[in-house]
Design an enzyme around this catalytic site. Sequence first.
Site, PDB file in Angstrom:
ATOM      1  N   ARG A  57       0.821  -1.221   0.000  1.00 30.98           N
ATOM      2  CA  ARG A  57       0.000   0.000   0.000  1.00 30.98           C
ATOM      3  C   ARG A  57       0.850   1.263   0.000  1.00 30.98           C
ATOM      4  NH1 ARG A  57      -1.652   2.606   4.242  1.00 30.98           N
ATOM      5  NH2 ARG A  57      -1.878   0.788   5.576  1.00 30.98           N
ATOM      6  N   TYR A 111     -11.488  15.089 -19.481  1.00 28.94           N
ATOM      7  CA  TYR A 111     -11.850  13.670 -19.425  1.00 28.94           C
ATOM      8  C   TYR A 111     -13.067  13.523 -18.488  1.00 28.94           C
ATOM      9  CZ  TYR A 111     -11.661   8.778 -18.089  1.00 28.94           C
ATOM     10  OH  TYR A 111     -12.000   7.477 -17.826  1.00 28.94           O
ATOM     11  N   ASP A 183      -2.757  16.574 -17.646  1.00 31.17           N
ATOM     12  CA  ASP A 183      -3.036  15.164 -17.926  1.00 31.17           C
ATOM     13  C   ASP A 183      -2.400  14.881 -19.292  1.00 31.17           C
ATOM     14  OD1 ASP A 183      -4.147  12.784 -18.873  1.00 31.17           O
ATOM     15  OD2 ASP A 183      -6.054  13.090 -17.836  1.00 31.17           O
ATOM     16  N   LYS A 208      -3.541   3.389 -20.633  1.00 32.15           N
ATOM     17  CA  LYS A 208      -3.557   3.665 -22.070  1.00 32.15           C
ATOM     18  C   LYS A 208      -2.181   3.396 -22.682  1.00 32.15           C
ATOM     19  CE  LYS A 208      -7.603   4.996 -20.711  1.00 32.15           C
ATOM     20  NZ  LYS A 208      -7.941   6.361 -20.344  1.00 32.15           N
TER      21      LYS A 208
HETATM   22  C1  LIG Z   1      -8.686   6.990 -19.333  1.00 33.24           C
HETATM   23  C2  LIG Z   1      -8.309   8.363 -18.954  1.00 33.24           C
HETATM   24  C3  LIG Z   1      -8.279   8.761 -17.612  1.00 33.24           C
HETATM   25  C4  LIG Z   1      -8.703   7.840 -16.475  1.00 33.24           C
HETATM   26  O1  LIG Z   1      -7.825   6.796 -16.348  1.00 33.24           O
HETATM   27  P1  LIG Z   1      -8.205   5.383 -15.635  1.00 33.24           P
HETATM   28  O2  LIG Z   1      -6.950   4.623 -15.759  1.00 33.24           O
HETATM   29  O3  LIG Z   1      -9.354   4.808 -16.401  1.00 33.24           O
HETATM   30  O4  LIG Z   1      -8.580   5.705 -14.224  1.00 33.24           O
HETATM   31  C5  LIG Z   1      -7.887  10.055 -17.327  1.00 33.24           C
HETATM   32  N1  LIG Z   1      -7.533  10.922 -18.301  1.00 33.24           N
HETATM   33  C6  LIG Z   1      -7.565  10.581 -19.602  1.00 33.24           C
HETATM   34  C7  LIG Z   1      -7.170  11.583 -20.629  1.00 33.24           C
HETATM   35  C8  LIG Z   1      -7.944   9.297 -19.976  1.00 33.24           C
HETATM   36  O5  LIG Z   1      -7.988   8.974 -21.279  1.00 33.24           O
END
Ligand SMILES: *Cc1c(COP(=O)(O)O)cnc(C)c1O
Length: 403
Positions: A57, A111, A183, A208
């Site tokens: 954790r 997002y 992000d 991703k």
């Molecule tokens: C998918 C995504 C997220 C969220 O990510 P998770 O791994 O699903 O929690 C945040 N920002 C963007 C741009 C995304 O494509």
Amino acid sequence: MSSEPNDEEYKHIETKVVHSGEPSPRILGSVSIPIFQSAMFETGTGGGAYHDIRYIRLNNTPNHIALHKKLASLEGGESALVTSSGMAAISTSILSVLRKGDHLLAQNCLYGGTHDFVTRNLEQFGISYDFIDANDPRTWEEKVKPNTKAIYVETMTNPLLEVADLKSVVQFAKSHNLVSIIDNTFASPMNFRPPEFGFDLSLHSATKYLNGHSDIVAGAIIGKADLVNKAKQLLDHLGGSLDPHACFLLHRGMKTLALRVRYQNESTLKIARYLSKHEFVTKVNYPGLDEHPQHRHATELFAGCGGVLSFELEDGKEVAELFLNSVTIPIVAPSLGGVETLITIPATTSHSGMSPQDRQKLGITDGLIRLSVGVENPEDIINDFEKAFARIREQVPMMKKIA
Ligand SMILES: *Cc1c(COP(=O)(O)O)cnc(C)c1O
């Protein structure tokens, strides 16, 4: 036997994804890092600080440590932290930077999960926010308040692939003493490295491109050491750590990041060009195309424009659905950044929670299709699209452009 590795010698990102952060010396000579599937580690009797006890954790087992070093090295950040999801990285970062009474400036097209976190959850922590048009820096000054502490943007927006004025975001943050957060999921460290560019925190859904194989959910926070450390202390309590097995899969996936993303950049540009010339397509959104409104800005900032594009078909929703039902290579599924090509209609999936008016305002029409290009041969995808368009031509004989 080769000599001790030195991270300084890894100049290029292709080398860093493979070698940075690897255990040294290699554990029992193991070329691939083993999975340390142990919740706790022996401490001995000496004692120590709570946050330093090795425990899954607390995100500090050997699998975490290797990943942190690799991630920091990829973007030129001082420090990095993996999290249990992209949303864990985003919510933990925002909550570690802002306190009760603080104010956040955030880009108006976020997002979905981030948008909902900002609009539905921040209030209960006593944090207020205002949305900004990230392409119009002249309008930011009037939104900034004495208690504004951070500015939050995305490298490219979903699903319209708009590129914010990122240079101005960094300058604005510096001149107003704000923490700048981005992000960077859509660009990945291959195409854009926010810490090198002056951003304080760069966040990823590692689900991703970083992992790239559609088989785990994970996140990452990269940036200034003091800010990453603050986020870690909060994450230790919120509990959003990454399991060692997921760490291992992410670590393995990242080793091919450079190969995948470079290929995806090229394939996506080919597919975008093909679509932009097609008679049934009324609009293609991809920053790599000359006609994209922020094309010059994007080519100045990014090494490539990534693997996501969106496009509109004439006659809207029914035709878009027929297109999705006619293609055979792309899988109709949400998410992005993996080796398989995925296709969705945002109005009926990722953005279905929004009112039709709000979607219209943002420019997300019912016939908009989003494509996440995988690593298949783009010629095969284009041929597949040709067949789908032929089916549309057959089944929708009333389409205007048919002679
Ligand atoms: C998918 C995504 C997220 C969220 O990510 P998770 O791994 O699903 O929690 C945040 N920002 C963007 C741009 C995304 O494509």
